[in-house]
Design an enzyme around this catalytic site. Structure first.
Site, PDB file in Angstrom:
ATOM      1  N   ARG A  35      65.026  87.587  69.288  1.00 32.12           N
ATOM      2  CA  ARG A  35      63.504  86.888  70.216  1.00 32.12           C
ATOM      3  C   ARG A  35      62.909  87.104  70.485  1.00 32.12           C
ATOM      4  O   ARG A  35      61.662  87.952  69.580  1.00 32.12           O
ATOM      5  CB  ARG A  35      64.416  88.430  71.623  1.00 32.12           C
ATOM      6  CG  ARG A  35      66.189  88.401  71.257  1.00 32.12           C
ATOM      7  CD  ARG A  35      66.563  88.969  73.294  1.00 32.12           C
ATOM      8  NE  ARG A  35      67.856  89.051  72.789  1.00 32.12           N
ATOM      9  CZ  ARG A  35      69.086  89.020  72.342  1.00 32.12           C
ATOM     10  NH1 ARG A  35      68.906  90.430  70.695  1.00 32.12           N
ATOM     11  NH2 ARG A  35      69.890  89.374  72.570  1.00 32.12           N
ATOM     12  N   ASP A  36      61.631  86.221  71.310  1.00 32.87           N
ATOM     13  CA  ASP A  36      60.420  86.058  71.058  1.00 32.87           C
ATOM     14  C   ASP A  36      60.576  86.853  71.406  1.00 32.87           C
ATOM     15  O   ASP A  36      60.307  87.926  72.579  1.00 32.87           O
ATOM     16  CB  ASP A  36      60.419  84.775  71.845  1.00 32.87           C
ATOM     17  CG  ASP A  36      58.863  83.961  71.871  1.00 32.87           C
ATOM     18  OD1 ASP A  36      58.231  82.822  70.777  1.00 32.87           O
ATOM     19  OD2 ASP A  36      57.144  84.708  72.088  1.00 32.87           O
ATOM     20  N   ILE A  37      59.191  88.293  70.917  1.00 32.19           N
ATOM     21  CA  ILE A  37      57.768  89.049  71.209  1.00 32.19           C
ATOM     22  C   ILE A  37      57.810  88.688  72.779  1.00 32.19           C
ATOM     23  O   ILE A  37      57.047  89.293  73.609  1.00 32.19           O
ATOM     24  CB  ILE A  37      56.926  88.887  70.574  1.00 32.19           C
ATOM     25  CG1 ILE A  37      56.657  90.732  70.414  1.00 32.19           C
ATOM     26  CG2 ILE A  37      55.355  88.910  70.368  1.00 32.19           C
ATOM     27  CD1 ILE A  37      56.390  91.430  69.523  1.00 32.19           C
ATOM     28  N   HIS A 107      59.949  77.017  62.688  1.00 30.84           N
ATOM     29  CA  HIS A 107      60.616  77.755  64.142  1.00 30.84           C
ATOM     30  C   HIS A 107      61.393  76.965  65.112  1.00 30.84           C
ATOM     31  O   HIS A 107      60.397  76.206  65.614  1.00 30.84           O
ATOM     32  CB  HIS A 107      59.859  79.252  64.614  1.00 30.84           C
ATOM     33  CG  HIS A 107      58.556  78.815  65.182  1.00 30.84           C
ATOM     34  ND1 HIS A 107      57.645  78.499  64.334  1.00 30.84           N
ATOM     35  CD2 HIS A 107      58.198  78.925  66.202  1.00 30.84           C
ATOM     36  CE1 HIS A 107      56.582  78.464  64.882  1.00 30.84           C
ATOM     37  NE2 HIS A 107      57.048  78.446  66.031  1.00 30.84           N
ATOM     38  N   HIS A 109      61.693  77.076  69.419  1.00 34.76           N
ATOM     39  CA  HIS A 109      62.447  77.750  70.826  1.00 34.76           C
ATOM     40  C   HIS A 109      63.647  76.900  71.126  1.00 34.76           C
ATOM     41  O   HIS A 109      63.906  75.925  71.143  1.00 34.76           O
ATOM     42  CB  HIS A 109      61.423  77.607  71.627  1.00 34.76           C
ATOM     43  CG  HIS A 109      60.083  78.213  71.073  1.00 34.76           C
ATOM     44  ND1 HIS A 109      59.271  79.228  70.816  1.00 34.76           N
ATOM     45  CD2 HIS A 109      59.066  77.060  69.707  1.00 34.76           C
ATOM     46  CE1 HIS A 109      57.545  79.376  70.796  1.00 34.76           C
ATOM     47  NE2 HIS A 109      57.676  78.774  70.216  1.00 34.76           N
TER      48      HIS A 109
HETATM   49  P1  AMP Z   1      54.695  79.206  68.304  1.00 42.97           P
HETATM   50  O1  AMP Z   1      53.503  78.426  68.785  1.00 42.97           O
HETATM   51  O2  AMP Z   1      55.813  77.813  68.166  1.00 42.97           O
HETATM   52  O3  AMP Z   1      54.242  79.392  66.674  1.00 42.97           O
HETATM   53  O4  AMP Z   1      55.223  80.391  68.962  1.00 42.97           O
HETATM   54  C1  AMP Z   1      55.095  81.200  68.013  1.00 42.97           C
HETATM   55  C2  AMP Z   1      56.578  82.377  68.547  1.00 42.97           C
HETATM   56  O5  AMP Z   1      56.653  83.392  68.303  1.00 42.97           O
HETATM   57  C3  AMP Z   1      55.316  82.684  70.075  1.00 42.97           C
HETATM   58  O6  AMP Z   1      56.041  82.088  71.254  1.00 42.97           O
HETATM   59  C4  AMP Z   1      54.746  84.190  69.714  1.00 42.97           C
HETATM   60  O7  AMP Z   1      55.069  85.105  70.930  1.00 42.97           O
HETATM   61  C5  AMP Z   1      56.624  84.037  68.687  1.00 42.97           C
HETATM   62  N1  AMP Z   1      56.188  85.532  68.117  1.00 42.97           N
HETATM   63  C6  AMP Z   1      54.912  86.194  67.398  1.00 42.97           C
HETATM   64  N2  AMP Z   1      54.890  86.866  66.522  1.00 42.97           N
HETATM   65  C7  AMP Z   1      56.153  87.484  66.666  1.00 42.97           C
HETATM   66  C8  AMP Z   1      57.413  88.498  66.467  1.00 42.97           C
HETATM   67  N3  AMP Z   1      56.200  89.192  65.906  1.00 42.97           N
HETATM   68  N4  AMP Z   1      58.737  88.840  67.068  1.00 42.97           N
HETATM   69  C9  AMP Z   1      59.121  87.840  67.646  1.00 42.97           C
HETATM   70  N5  AMP Z   1      58.268  86.485  68.432  1.00 42.97           N
HETATM   71  C10 AMP Z   1      57.205  86.345  67.810  1.00 42.97           C
END
Ligand code: AMP
Length: 122
Positions: A35-37, A107, A109
């Site tokens: 899950r996204d944080i 990654h 989403h």
């Molecule tokens: P992006 O802009 O596509 O690189 O998105 C990176 C995503 O990673 C963001 O939605 C963050 O909220 C998420 N994120 C960053 N650190 C963590 C973590 N430790 N656990 C879960 N999600 C994370």
């Protein structure tokens, strides 16, 4: 092998090494889903390959067919596990500077659980 330089200390590499925790939903030999944080929807999942790939371009060019197939399957499985397969969901991947990619490990989403709205608000 990657042409783009992979940062071994990016946050998702650290999650994969078990150095920091994640809220895991699913895992296989080649992928991890958590899950996204900072969720942007009631369901906001991330699916990542376990291999060291910077982004989609890198993964498309350099991952094995087995890794690519596992990744596609993992995304479908995650949507089902999260219960959004019937109602619909959005899949997106941010790539590089113009794509606003913040974490330099591939990654995707998965967003759902409510109507997600238009792709881009202007
Ligand atoms: P992006 O802009 O596509 O690189 O998105 C990176 C995503 O990673 C963001 O939605 C963050 O909220 C998420 N994120 C960053 N650190 C963590 C973590 N430790 N656990 C879960 N999600 C994370």
């Amino acid at each position: 092998m990657s042409v783009k330089t992979y940062d071994e200390d990016n946050i998702f590499a650290r999650i994969l090494r078990g150095e920091i925790p994640c809220d895991k939903l699913d895992e296989c030999e080649h992928t991890l889903c958590f899950r996204d944080i900072n969720p942007q929807a009631p369901v906001h999942l991330l699916v990542i390959p376990k291999g060291a790939f910077v982004d989609w371009d890198d993964f498309a060019a350099h991952a094995s067919a087995t890794e690519q197939a596992a990744f596609v399957r993992a995304v479908g499985r995650a949507a089902k596990l999260a219960g959004v397969d019937a109602s619909g969901w959005r899949l997106l991947s941010n790539i590089g500077a113009h794509g606003h990619q913040e974490v330099p490990h591939l990654h995707v989403h998965i967003l759902g659980g409510e109507p997600i709205g238009p792709l881009r608000a202007r």
